[in-house]
Design an enzyme around this catalytic site. Structure first.
Site, PDB file in Angstrom:
ATOM      1  CB  SER A   8     -33.193 -31.749  69.346  1.00 27.67           C
ATOM      2  OG  SER A   8     -34.107 -31.787  68.308  1.00 27.67           O
ATOM      3  CG  HIS A  61     -37.642 -28.968  71.379  1.00 25.63           C
ATOM      4  ND1 HIS A  61     -37.357 -29.914  72.340  1.00 25.63           N
ATOM      5  CD2 HIS A  61     -37.374 -29.559  70.189  1.00 25.63           C
ATOM      6  CE1 HIS A  61     -36.940 -31.015  71.744  1.00 25.63           C
ATOM      7  NE2 HIS A  61     -36.943 -30.825  70.449  1.00 25.63           N
ATOM      8  CD  GLU A 118     -38.217 -29.328  76.199  1.00 30.07           C
ATOM      9  OE1 GLU A 118     -37.909 -29.841  75.108  1.00 30.07           O
ATOM     10  OE2 GLU A 118     -37.715 -29.678  77.273  1.00 30.07           O
ATOM     11  CG  ASN A 147     -34.224 -34.722  73.298  1.00 27.76           C
ATOM     12  OD1 ASN A 147     -34.852 -35.731  72.998  1.00 27.76           O
ATOM     13  ND2 ASN A 147     -34.152 -33.670  72.495  1.00 27.76           N
TER      14      ASN A 147
END
Ligand code: NAD
Length: 295
Positions: A118, A139, A151, A189
Site C-alpha cells: 500500500s 495494488h 492500481e 492513498n
C-alpha cells in the site's frame, strides 16, 4: 502467463489467490505460517460458498477454483515455476526487501515480480533485485474478490512491456486497472489518507461529531461509508503508517498525522481489529455505535 505464486496468505493474499484461481490460473499460495495457509483456504472456501449461494458461480467453478490452488511453506518450491509472483506479505519495508532479494534468486529469470504494497516504494523494492525492469506494483483493494480496481504502479525502471502485460492480465481476471507512477501513496492513498486525516482534524477541532462527519460524507458526497468508519475498517495504525510515508516522502506538513489519530493509535484504539476506534465494534460490524470517547 499460467503459473502465479502469491507470497503471504493473509487478508489480501487469500483474495488474490482466489481471483487468479477462479480465472483458471495455477496458483501457488506461499506463507511462512501453516496456520495462515489453512485459514486462507477456509476463507476462500467460505467466499466461494457465498458466490455459489448467490448463483454467481457453479459447483464446478468452486471445485475447479480450489483445485487450482496449492499451498506451500517453502518459498523456493512455491515460486520455482512462476510466470508472475504477487507479493502480499506483511507491510514491513525490511521484510519486503528480504523477500524481493530472495524472489530474485528463486523465481525463474523471466518471471515478473509484483507487490501489493500500500505504501512502500516499488522503485526501492525493484532495487533489491537484479531485474528492476520486471518489478511492478499490483495494488488490489480489500475484499479482493469483490473490488474491481487494481492500481498498477510503475517503478522508475519498470519496462513498458511488463506494464502492458500486467495491464492485460488485470483485465483478464475481471479487474479494472488504473495506472500510477511510483510516488508516495500512489494515487489511492495519496488522496484517501489526507481525506481521512482531515476528517479526524474536523473531529479533533470540534467542528462536528463522529456521526455528523460520516453522515455529511455519506449523504452529501455519496460515499458508501464515512471517512471515520472507513478509517476504523482500514485500521488506525495502518492509516497512521501511510500518512507518515506521505509526510516523510514529500516533506510537506500537510500530510502530518492529526495528533488525535496518534493518541488513539498509542492508546491501542486501532478500529475494528482492536474492538474500538471512532466507533465501538465489540458487538460486530453491522451496527454503528459511536465510541464512548466521542459521545
Ligand atoms: P496480513 O497480515 O493479513 O497477511 C500477511 C501474511 O504474510 C501473513 O499471513 C504472514 O504470515 C505472511 N508473511 C509474513 N512474512 C512472510 C514471508 N517472508 N513469506 C511468506 N509469507 C509471509 O496482511 P494483509 O492485510 O493481507 O496485507 C498484505 C499486503 O497487502 C501489505 O503489503 C499491505 O500493505 C497490502 N494491502 C493491504 C490491504 C488491506 O486492506 N489489508 C489493502 C491493500 C493492500
Amino acid at each position: 502467463m499460467k503459473n502465479i505464486a502469491v507470497i503471504g496468505s493473509g487478508t489480501m493474499g487469500n483474495g488474490i489467490a482466489h481471483v487468479f484461481a477462479q480465472n483458471g490460473y495455477n496458483v501457488a499460495l506461499v506463507d511462512i505460517s501453516e496456520k495462515a495457509l489453512e485459514k486462507a483456504i477456509a476463507t476462500i472456501t467460505k467466499n466461494l460458498d457465498r458466490q455459489l449461494a448467490k448463483e454467481r458461480i457453479s459447483e464446478d467453478d468452486k471445485s475447479n477454483t480450489l483445485a487450482n490452488i496449492t499451498t506451500y511453506t517453502d518459498t523456493a518450491e512455491g515460486v520455482k515455476d512462476a510466470d508472475l509472483v504477487v507479493e502480499a506479505a506483511t507491510e514491513n519495508k525490511e521484510l519486503k526487501f528480504k523477500i524481493f532479494k530472495n524472489l530474485d534468486e528463486l523465481a525463474p529469470a523471466n518471471a515478473i515480480l509484483a507487490s501489493n504494497t500500500s505504501s512502500i516504494s516499488i522503485t526501492e523494492l525493484a532495487a533489491q533485485t537484479g531485474r528492476p525492469e520486471k518489478v511492478i506494483g499490483m495494488h488490489f483493494m480489500n475484499p479482493v474478490p469483490v473490488m474491481k480496481l487494481v492500481e498498477i504502479i510503475n517503478g522508475y525502471s519498470t519496462s513498458k512491456e511488463v506494464t502492458k502485460t500486467i495491464d492485460q492480465l488485470s483485465k483478464d481476471i475481471g479487474k479494472v486497472p488504473a495506472m500510477a507512477n511510483d510516488y508516495p501513496g500512489f494515487i489511492a492513498n495519496r488522496i484517501l489518507m489526507p481525506m481521512i486525516n482531515e476528517a479526524i482534524w474536523t473531529l479533533h477541532e470540534g467542528v462536528g461529531g463522529v456521526e455528523e462527519i460520516d453522515t455529511v460524507m455519506k449523504l452529501g458526497m455519496a460515499h458508501p461509508m464515512g471517512p471515520l468508519q472507513l478509517a476504523d475498517f482500514i485500521g488506525l495504525d495502518v492509516c497512521y503508517a501511510i500518512l507518515n510515508v506521505l509526510y516523510d516522502g514529500f516533506g510537506n506538513p500537510k500530510y502530518a498525522p492529526c495528533p488525535l489519530l496518534v493518541n488513539m493509535v498509542n492508546a491501542g484504539k486501532k478500529g475494528v481489529k482492536s474492538g474500538e476506534g471512532f466507533y465501538s465494534w465489540g458487538h460486530g460490524t453491522k451496527d454503528l455505535i459511536v465510541s464512548d470517547s466521542f459521545k
